[in-house]
Write a protein that holds these residues in place. Structure first.
Motif, PDB file in Angstrom:
ATOM      1  N   ASN A  48      40.723  34.204   4.039  1.00 34.08           N
ATOM      2  CA  ASN A  48      41.739  33.786   3.064  1.00 34.08           C
ATOM      3  C   ASN A  48      41.373  34.215   1.640  1.00 34.08           C
ATOM      4  N   LEU A  49      41.065  35.482   1.493  1.00 36.80           N
ATOM      5  CA  LEU A  49      40.695  36.035   0.200  1.00 36.80           C
ATOM      6  C   LEU A  49      41.618  37.204  -0.140  1.00 36.80           C
ATOM      7  N   ASP A  50      41.541  37.667  -1.370  1.00 36.56           N
ATOM      8  CA  ASP A  50      42.314  38.818  -1.823  1.00 36.56           C
ATOM      9  C   ASP A  50      41.521  40.084  -1.496  1.00 36.56           C
ATOM     10  N   PRO A  51      42.057  40.959  -0.648  1.00 33.96           N
ATOM     11  CA  PRO A  51      41.302  42.167  -0.279  1.00 33.96           C
ATOM     12  C   PRO A  51      40.956  43.062  -1.461  1.00 33.96           C
ATOM     13  N   GLU A  52      41.759  43.003  -2.520  1.00 28.08           N
ATOM     14  CA  GLU A  52      41.496  43.837  -3.688  1.00 28.08           C
ATOM     15  C   GLU A  52      40.262  43.377  -4.458  1.00 28.08           C
ATOM     16  N   LEU A  53      39.819  42.148  -4.190  1.00 24.19           N
ATOM     17  CA  LEU A  53      38.682  41.585  -4.919  1.00 24.19           C
ATOM     18  C   LEU A  53      37.437  41.469  -4.051  1.00 24.19           C
ATOM     19  N   ILE A  54      37.408  42.196  -2.957  1.00 24.60           N
ATOM     20  CA  ILE A  54      36.265  42.186  -2.033  1.00 24.60           C
ATOM     21  C   ILE A  54      35.651  43.571  -1.986  1.00 24.60           C
ATOM     22  N   SER A  55      34.329  43.621  -2.043  1.00 27.68           N
ATOM     23  CA  SER A  55      33.617  44.892  -1.869  1.00 27.68           C
ATOM     24  C   SER A  55      32.423  44.662  -0.963  1.00 27.68           C
ATOM     25  N   PHE A  56      31.980  45.751  -0.336  1.00 25.48           N
ATOM     26  CA  PHE A  56      30.875  45.688   0.615  1.00 25.48           C
ATOM     27  C   PHE A  56      29.735  46.588   0.157  1.00 25.48           C
ATOM     28  N   ALA A  57      28.539  46.211   0.554  1.00 22.34           N
ATOM     29  CA  ALA A  57      27.347  47.003   0.243  1.00 22.34           C
ATOM     30  C   ALA A  57      26.337  46.816   1.363  1.00 22.34           C
ATOM     31  N   ASN A  58      25.187  47.453   1.207  1.00 25.66           N
ATOM     32  CA  ASN A  58      24.148  47.414   2.229  1.00 25.66           C
ATOM     33  C   ASN A  58      23.417  46.072   2.182  1.00 25.66           C
ATOM     34  N   GLY A  59      24.080  45.052   2.725  1.00 23.63           N
ATOM     35  CA  GLY A  59      23.530  43.711   2.708  1.00 23.63           C
ATOM     36  C   GLY A  59      23.706  43.054   1.349  1.00 23.63           C
ATOM     37  N   SER A  60      23.487  41.740   1.307  1.00 26.70           N
ATOM     38  CA  SER A  60      23.538  41.031   0.030  1.00 26.70           C
ATOM     39  C   SER A  60      22.457  41.536  -0.921  1.00 26.70           C
ATOM     40  N   ASP A  61      21.380  42.084  -0.355  1.00 29.55           N
ATOM     41  CA  ASP A  61      20.289  42.603  -1.187  1.00 29.55           C
ATOM     42  C   ASP A  61      20.787  43.630  -2.195  1.00 29.55           C
ATOM     43  N   GLU A  62      21.673  44.528  -1.739  1.00 22.86           N
ATOM     44  CA  GLU A  62      22.149  45.559  -2.656  1.00 22.86           C
ATOM     45  C   GLU A  62      22.981  44.946  -3.779  1.00 22.86           C
ATOM     46  N   TRP A  63      23.740  43.902  -3.478  1.00 20.08           N
ATOM     47  CA  TRP A  63      24.516  43.242  -4.531  1.00 20.08           C
ATOM     48  C   TRP A  63      23.600  42.573  -5.541  1.00 20.08           C
ATOM     49  N   ILE A  64      22.529  41.964  -5.046  1.00 21.32           N
ATOM     50  CA  ILE A  64      21.566  41.332  -5.956  1.00 21.32           C
ATOM     51  C   ILE A  64      20.937  42.392  -6.855  1.00 21.32           C
ATOM     52  N   GLN A  65      20.578  43.505  -6.250  1.00 21.17           N
ATOM     53  CA  GLN A  65      19.980  44.596  -7.017  1.00 21.17           C
ATOM     54  C   GLN A  65      20.956  45.118  -8.075  1.00 21.17           C
ATOM     55  N   LYS A  66      22.216  45.315  -7.692  1.00 24.02           N
ATOM     56  CA  LYS A  66      23.218  45.787  -8.648  1.00 24.02           C
ATOM     57  C   LYS A  66      23.385  44.794  -9.797  1.00 24.02           C
ATOM     58  N   ALA A  67      23.361  43.517  -9.471  1.00 25.72           N
ATOM     59  CA  ALA A  67      23.502  42.497 -10.509  1.00 25.72           C
ATOM     60  C   ALA A  67      22.392  42.623 -11.543  1.00 25.72           C
ATOM     61  N   MET A  68      21.178  42.878 -11.072  1.00 19.68           N
ATOM     62  CA  MET A  68      20.050  43.008 -11.988  1.00 19.68           C
ATOM     63  C   MET A  68      20.135  44.282 -12.821  1.00 19.68           C
ATOM     64  N   ILE A  69      20.903  45.255 -12.356  1.00 17.54           N
ATOM     65  CA  ILE A  69      21.043  46.519 -13.084  1.00 17.54           C
ATOM     66  C   ILE A  69      22.117  46.429 -14.170  1.00 17.54           C
ATOM     67  N   VAL A  70      23.292  45.893 -13.817  1.00 16.80           N
ATOM     68  CA  VAL A  70      24.453  46.059 -14.708  1.00 16.80           C
ATOM     69  C   VAL A  70      24.898  44.798 -15.448  1.00 16.80           C
ATOM     70  N   LEU A  71      24.380  43.636 -15.075  1.00 20.03           N
ATOM     71  CA  LEU A  71      24.900  42.411 -15.682  1.00 20.03           C
ATOM     72  C   LEU A  71      24.095  42.009 -16.918  1.00 20.03           C
TER      73      LEU A  71
END
Length: 332
Positions: A48-71
């Protein structure tokens, strides 16, 4: 050795015939085309989410890594203990890190968290809900208050919901450009080896996270398997419920067999956290009999070094584990 140290599902959600057909039907000699978009749609529909606001990556680890890079460029704030990769990825990019230690009863001083947010003005505050390794839930009042404070200091508030599907009560979370929610198909979906991590936020924030996305963030086989599973809705419901039942059984076994001599935290996950004077002794006894739980010999916290965490296993394996606990209890 039966591994019960990584909080995985002990079963695969699909049959061998289904997996074989998916492998044959996956054109891995070609780059993915529409598979990513199809997974966006199927995951969004199931959750029950908006598909336009969902993205996938190589595990949650990659999202954590991206957060540390760009946020942002400011410090990261984490709780301790929590998922170790928050700290590891902060170190990779030399991001200053502040850890707030738990109290002696394995809870957290939330007033201290609020003070640190105001004092440090962190660019990132990330934590797991439920907590890993404790399995306990942070109260909704804390999550709302901390999110509001992070908005005031222009920081990002990241809720890592790796075990979110094990929470059976309805949960509401704050929203806004500063709020990011992470999920994974590694736990209750039984796809740990396929490395499908999910992130959702607002359009603005997802664009920022995806500004460093790979052209093909997931391999085609992972996309096809995940998409196929998410479209088997009734069956997926049953598989998720199976994992929940196993989690309840694991907790019940520990409570009934050793709960009078081992301290056990309540759990909203697929593992149980044990501690106290005899926890390490029981953990060693279990290892000698063929099961490998998670121990923390590397921890700076002496109490955590004496704690042991146990993940779910198959129904038969849990029965075997129950017998081991019963035998150990008779020696006490």
């Amino acid at each position: 050795m039966i591994r019960i140290d990584k909080n995985e599902s002990p079963y695969r959600a699909l049959t061998e015939d289904e997996i074989a057909k998916l492998a044959v039907d996956t054109h891995f000699n070609q780059y993915a085309e529409d598979e990513y978009l199809e997974l966006q749609k199927s995951y969004a529909k199931y959750n029950n989410l908006d598909p336009e606001l969902i993205s996938f990556a190589n595990g949650s680890d990659e999202w954590i890594q991206k957060a540390m890079i760009v946020l942002g460029d400011g410090p990261a704030l984490v709780l301790d203990p929590d998922f170790v990769m928050y700290e590891e990825y902060a170190k990779q990019f030399n991001r200053p890190l502040t850890k707030l230690n738990c109290l002696e009863d394995w809870t957290f001083d939330y007033e201290e968290v609020y003070k640190k947010i105001i004092e440090l003005r962190p660019s990132v505050f990330i934590f797991s809900q439920p907590n890993n390794p404790f399995g306990t839930l942070h109260p909704s009042e804390f999550i709302q208050a901390a999110a509001e404070l992070m908005k005031k200091v222009n920081g990002y508030f990241i809720i890592d919901e790796a075990y979110g599907e094990f929470i059976e009560d309805e949960v509401t979370y704050p929203e806004g450009d500063h709020v990011i929610r992470l999920r994974t198909l590694s736990k209750v979906y039984g796809l740990a080896g396929l490395r499908v991590g999910v992130a959702t936020s607002t359009e603005k924030t997802m664009a920022l996270l995806n500004s460093i996305a790979h052209p093909y963030p997931l391999n085609t086989f992972s996309l096809n398997v995940a998409n196929y599973l998410l479209n088997q809705t009734e069956r997926l419901d049953q598989f998720i419920e199976l994992n929940r039942v196993l989690s309840k059984k694991l907790f019940k076994i520990f409570k009934e067999e050793v709960g009078d001599v081992i301290s056990i935290l309540d759990s909203s996950t697929n593992f149980v956290f044990t501690y106290g004077d005899k926890a390490a002794e029981l953990g060693a006894y279990v290892v000698e009999r063929g099961f490998l739980p998670r121990m923390y010999p590397e921890s700076e916290n002496p109490a955590l070094r004496a704690a042991v965490r146990y993940s779910i296993a198959t129904d038969d394996q849990l029965n075997e584990l129950k017998a081991i606990l019963k035998d150990w209890r008779q020696t006490q």
